[in-house]
Structures are given as structure tokens and as C-alpha cells.
Design a protein around this motif. Structure first.
Motif, PDB file in Angstrom:
ATOM      1  N   UNK A 148      54.741   4.602 168.657  1.00 36.72           N
ATOM      2  CA  UNK A 148      54.253   3.614 167.687  1.00 36.72           C
ATOM      3  C   UNK A 148      53.211   4.263 166.761  1.00 36.72           C
ATOM      4  N   UNK A 149      52.304   5.059 167.389  1.00 37.24           N
ATOM      5  CA  UNK A 149      51.268   5.738 166.605  1.00 37.24           C
ATOM      6  C   UNK A 149      51.926   6.732 165.644  1.00 37.24           C
ATOM      7  N   UNK A 150      52.908   7.473 166.153  1.00 37.77           N
ATOM      8  CA  UNK A 150      53.597   8.462 165.317  1.00 37.77           C
ATOM      9  C   UNK A 150      54.309   7.782 164.143  1.00 37.77           C
ATOM     10  N   UNK A 151      54.910   6.626 164.427  1.00 37.19           N
ATOM     11  CA  UNK A 151      55.620   5.870 163.385  1.00 37.19           C
ATOM     12  C   UNK A 151      54.643   5.391 162.312  1.00 37.19           C
ATOM     13  N   UNK A 152      53.494   4.869 162.763  1.00 35.39           N
ATOM     14  CA  UNK A 152      52.483   4.377 161.815  1.00 35.39           C
ATOM     15  C   UNK A 152      51.920   5.522 160.976  1.00 35.39           C
ATOM     16  N   UNK A 153      51.680   6.661 161.646  1.00 36.46           N
ATOM     17  CA  UNK A 153      51.140   7.808 160.903  1.00 36.46           C
ATOM     18  C   UNK A 153      52.132   8.290 159.848  1.00 36.46           C
ATOM     19  N   UNK A 154      53.391   8.326 160.229  1.00 33.87           N
ATOM     20  CA  UNK A 154      54.429   8.751 159.267  1.00 33.87           C
ATOM     21  C   UNK A 154      54.508   7.773 158.102  1.00 33.87           C
ATOM     22  N   UNK A 155      54.370   6.483 158.416  1.00 32.20           N
ATOM     23  CA  UNK A 155      54.420   5.460 157.364  1.00 32.20           C
ATOM     24  C   UNK A 155      53.260   5.617 156.393  1.00 32.20           C
ATOM     25  N   UNK A 156      52.034   5.805 156.933  1.00 37.64           N
ATOM     26  CA  UNK A 156      50.863   5.951 156.057  1.00 37.64           C
ATOM     27  C   UNK A 156      50.940   7.240 155.246  1.00 37.64           C
ATOM     28  N   UNK A 157      51.463   8.289 155.893  1.00 42.57           N
ATOM     29  CA  UNK A 157      51.614   9.554 155.162  1.00 42.57           C
ATOM     30  C   UNK A 157      52.561   9.365 153.987  1.00 42.57           C
ATOM     31  N   UNK A 158      53.642   8.626 154.211  1.00 42.26           N
ATOM     32  CA  UNK A 158      54.604   8.381 153.125  1.00 42.26           C
ATOM     33  C   UNK A 158      54.005   7.491 152.053  1.00 42.26           C
ATOM     34  N   UNK A 159      53.213   6.510 152.486  1.00 41.98           N
ATOM     35  CA  UNK A 159      52.587   5.593 151.523  1.00 41.98           C
ATOM     36  C   UNK A 159      51.628   6.344 150.603  1.00 41.98           C
ATOM     37  N   UNK A 160      50.869   7.294 151.175  1.00 38.30           N
ATOM     38  CA  UNK A 160      49.899   8.024 150.362  1.00 38.30           C
ATOM     39  C   UNK A 160      50.532   9.170 149.582  1.00 38.30           C
ATOM     40  N   UNK A 161      51.727   9.583 150.038  1.00 42.38           N
ATOM     41  CA  UNK A 161      52.421  10.655 149.325  1.00 42.38           C
ATOM     42  C   UNK A 161      53.121  10.126 148.081  1.00 42.38           C
ATOM     43  N   UNK A 162      53.478   8.842 148.119  1.00 41.81           N
ATOM     44  CA  UNK A 162      54.225   8.256 146.998  1.00 41.81           C
ATOM     45  C   UNK A 162      53.335   7.267 146.256  1.00 41.81           C
ATOM     46  N   UNK A 163      52.353   7.761 145.450  1.00 40.20           N
ATOM     47  CA  UNK A 163      51.544   6.817 144.690  1.00 40.20           C
ATOM     48  C   UNK A 163      52.414   6.094 143.672  1.00 40.20           C
ATOM     49  N   UNK A 164      52.032   4.879 143.367  1.00 40.26           N
ATOM     50  CA  UNK A 164      52.846   4.073 142.454  1.00 40.26           C
ATOM     51  C   UNK A 164      52.816   4.684 141.056  1.00 40.26           C
ATOM     52  N   UNK A 165      53.960   5.029 140.568  1.00 44.69           N
ATOM     53  CA  UNK A 165      54.079   5.637 139.239  1.00 44.69           C
ATOM     54  C   UNK A 165      54.597   4.593 138.256  1.00 44.69           C
ATOM     55  N   UNK A 166      54.092   4.640 137.011  1.00 43.90           N
ATOM     56  CA  UNK A 166      54.690   3.746 136.019  1.00 43.90           C
ATOM     57  C   UNK A 166      56.120   4.178 135.742  1.00 43.90           C
ATOM     58  N   UNK A 167      56.947   3.243 135.389  1.00 47.27           N
ATOM     59  CA  UNK A 167      58.347   3.569 135.141  1.00 47.27           C
ATOM     60  C   UNK A 167      58.466   4.312 133.813  1.00 47.27           C
ATOM     61  N   UNK A 168      58.766   5.610 133.911  1.00 45.27           N
ATOM     62  CA  UNK A 168      58.802   6.447 132.712  1.00 45.27           C
ATOM     63  C   UNK A 168      60.225   6.724 132.243  1.00 45.27           C
ATOM     64  N   UNK A 169      61.194   6.123 132.896  1.00 48.16           N
ATOM     65  CA  UNK A 169      62.588   6.438 132.568  1.00 48.16           C
ATOM     66  C   UNK A 169      62.920   6.194 131.093  1.00 48.16           C
ATOM     67  N   UNK A 170      62.546   5.035 130.501  1.00 45.12           N
ATOM     68  CA  UNK A 170      62.891   4.830 129.087  1.00 45.12           C
ATOM     69  C   UNK A 170      62.278   5.889 128.180  1.00 45.12           C
ATOM     70  N   UNK A 171      61.030   6.275 128.465  1.00 44.05           N
ATOM     71  CA  UNK A 171      60.369   7.283 127.633  1.00 44.05           C
ATOM     72  C   UNK A 171      61.080   8.628 127.766  1.00 44.05           C
ATOM     73  N   UNK A 172      61.436   8.982 129.002  1.00 41.65           N
ATOM     74  CA  UNK A 172      62.152  10.242 129.232  1.00 41.65           C
ATOM     75  C   UNK A 172      63.502  10.231 128.511  1.00 41.65           C
ATOM     76  N   UNK A 173      64.184   9.101 128.537  1.00 40.56           N
ATOM     77  CA  UNK A 173      65.495   8.991 127.897  1.00 40.56           C
ATOM     78  C   UNK A 173      65.362   9.192 126.385  1.00 40.56           C
ATOM     79  N   UNK A 174      64.333   8.576 125.780  1.00 44.30           N
ATOM     80  CA  UNK A 174      64.114   8.706 124.340  1.00 44.30           C
ATOM     81  C   UNK A 174      63.845  10.151 123.962  1.00 44.30           C
TER      82      UNK A 174
END
Lengths: 136, 187
Positions: A36-62
Motif C-alpha cells: 500500500x505504501x509502495x503504491x501511494x509513493x508511486x502515485x505521488x511520484x507520478x503526480x509530482x512528475x506530471x505537473x499540469x501543463x496548459x494545452x499547447x496543441x493548437x499553438x503547436x499545430x499553428x
């Protein structure tokens, strides 16, 4: 989640026994505290590794389309469509024309008017010359 | 004073959200993991991956849900969808593995009960259509009501009932010995 009006399918005794047996045999091992601890640690690690990014797809496409057009323009593969609003001078019509006839032809192409309207747009002396040299 | 309050506000909100998220994870972790494990065919690593992805989405959407019940419904909907997507990709991977000997290794499952019987049940469940398997696991194995399963699967209740009936018939036919066995040798 469960509401009072919710329902479960009615099973007979044999079906109920079958489902119960299936459920008992097809289950993961219960979570140990360590897992359970390992699962929670992996979850928090993933949460902090993937900061919320603004959706840049339209800008990249342009930007990608702009770069593509630029590259094609430089390589000569892409020619933007010509402006269609202005008058067109027909080169083929001028190929056998003497230089002094240019003025009359140019005036006609520019205004897109018929021959009979030349009187309205040309001065009298021009019309006189035209009559002599062009048999008009 | 006012400025201080404004400065203090974001960390308080974040802390509240994080505490709420911790509680949410603690109350749904075990059930979500069991559901995912059953939907992905008894693969521990895949089940953990599925619920982690669902928890990450729940964390990001936490502020949008005031009620715990609606967040839970939405969360289990994601678990079902993630598991569904995983199974689709696994089909592609297995096709690739068949073409490429010695490719991806099979995941080892940590489960209770008879491993041979577990594999048979997993195989029988895998032979059902995706919707039949989801309906059966949600209602008969996980105890969701037909209405809840209908919301989680985003299908009408009548369709879910039909899937349940067909899934049960198919499983009873495939695992006939288990259906007849009345010894009750469950672990």
C-alpha cells in the motif's frame, strides 16, 4: 454511490453459488501495508512528475503549419494563389502587336470594355489616329 | 492584513484538496485495485497502472466535484475506461508477441486461490465481449447495482442487464464444472 431505488439482478440459488465461487477464486491478494505504501509513493511520484501543463496543441499545430508553408515556399513547391481582383493583361494578345498599338489594347484590357466604348474613354486625337492606322 | 489573507489562501486550498485526496485514495484504493485487476485479467502491474492513472485524473478534477459520490462515480468510470483501453492495447501487444518470439514477458500475477482455476476464469472472462465482462465484473463481482454499472459503463440499464444475462450464460457454459461443483472450496 448506491441509491435506494437501485437494483441487482435476481439470481437463482445455483447461479448465486456459481457467482460467489467465481468471485472468490478470481481476486487479487489483499494489499499488504508495504505494498500500500509502495503504491501511494508511486502515485505521488507520478503526480509530482506530471505537473499540469496548459494545452499547447493548437499553438503547436499553428506553428507547424506556418513552418511547413515557409519551407515549401523556399523550396518553390508552394506558390500562393494570385490575387484575382485586378485586371489581367493577356500576353498572347500582345505578341503580334506593334508597340504603338499597345496603348489602345492596354486601355481595353484595363477597363474590360468592348471596342465600341473606346470613344468614351479615349481622347479625340487618339481616336483619329486609330481610325487611320487600324481601319476603324 | 488583507494582503496576508490573500497570500495565505492558495496553500490552504491546496492543503485542503490534498487532505481530501488522501482520504479519497484511502477509501477507494482497495476496491479500485480489485476492480482494475479483474478487468485487466489478473495483471497486478497493469491494475496498479490503471488506478494510478485514474487517481491522477481524479486529483486534477478534485476541485470540480463538491460531492464525494459524484467524484467516486466519475473516478470508477475512469477506472473502467482505462482498463478497457489497456485490454485493447494488450490485444495489439499479444499479436506483436506472436509475430516476434521472445518479445514482451508475461506479467506475473499475485493472487489468492488456485492459480490454474484463476487462469481458467481469466480466460473465460476474456472470451466475453468487453461490455459483457465489464457488466459482470461490476455487478456480480464488485457489487455495483445495475444503475451504477450503467452509469460507469455509459450504457442504458437494459443493455447492462442484457450483457449480464449473456455473460452469466457464457461463463456457466465455459466453466460448467465450477457451476456444478457445490463443495464450496473457495479460499
Amino acid at each position: 454511490m448506491t441509491q435506494p431505488r437501485d437494483e441487482w439482478p435476481q439470481l437463482d440459488h445455483a447461479e448465486e453459488q456459481f457467482v460467489r465461487r467465481l468471485t472468490a477464486h478470481y481476486a487479487p491478494k489483499p494489499l499488504t501495508p508495504a505494498r500500500r505504501v509502495a503504491l501511494d509513493e508511486a502515485l505521488w511520484a507520478r503526480l509530482h512528475r506530471q505537473p499540469r501543463q496548459p494545452r499547447l496543441t493548437p499553438a503547436f499545430a499553428t506553428v507547424a503549419v506556418a513552418l511547413l508553408i515557409t519551407c515549401l515556399s523556399w523550396s518553390g513547391l508552394f506558390i500562393p494563389p494570385a490575387h484575382d481582383g485586378g485586371p489581367r493583361i493577356s500576353i498572347s494578345a500582345m505578341s503580334s502587336t506593334e508597340p504603338w498599338e499597345y496603348e489602345l489594347l492596354y486601355a481595353r484590357e484595363l477597363t474590360d470594355t468592348a471596342e465600341r466604348d473606346e470613344r468614351a474613354i479615349l481622347p479625340d486625337d487618339y481616336l483619329g489616329i486609330a481610325r487611320v492606322f487600324l481601319d476603324k | 492584513m488583507m494582503e496576508e489573507a490573500l497570500v495565505q489562501e492558495p496553500p490552504t486550498v491546496t492543503l485542503e484538496l490534498e487532505q481530501r485526496f488522501h482520504l479519497f485514495v484511502a477509501s477507494h484504493r482497495a476496491r479500485a485495485l480489485r476492480l482494475a485487476w479483474r478487468l485487466v485479467g489478473g495483471d497486478d502491474a497493469a491494475a496498479e497502472d490503471v488506478i494510478q492513472e485514474a487517481f491522477i485524473k481524479a486529483y486534477r478534477a478534485l476541485g470540480q466535484f463538491r460531492e464525494e459520490a459524484s467524484l467516486a462515480t466519475w473516478f470508477y468510470q475512469i477506472v473502467v475506461r482505462q482498463a478497457h483501453n489497456y485490454c485493447r492495447w494488450r490485444t495489439v501487444r499479444e499479436t506483436w508477441r506472436a509475430l516476434w518470439p521472445g518479445g514482451l514477458p508475461h506479467a506475473a500475477a499475485q493472487a489468492s486461490g488456485d492459480p490454474l482455476l484463476r487462469r481458467r476464469i481469466a480466460k473465460a472472462l476474456a472470451q466475453l465481449s468487453g461490455s459483457q465482462k465489464e457488466a459482470f465484473v461490476l455487478v456480480h463481482m464488485e457489487g455495483f447495482s445495475v444503475r451504477e454499472a450503467s452509469a460507469l459503463m455509459e450504457k442504458p440499464e437494459g443493455t447492462v442487464k442484457s450483457h449480464l444475462h449473456r455473460a452469466l450464460q457464457a461463463l456457466r457454459s465455459e466453466l460448467a464444472d465450477l457451476a456444478e461443483d457445490t463443495g464450496g472450496n473457495a479460499p
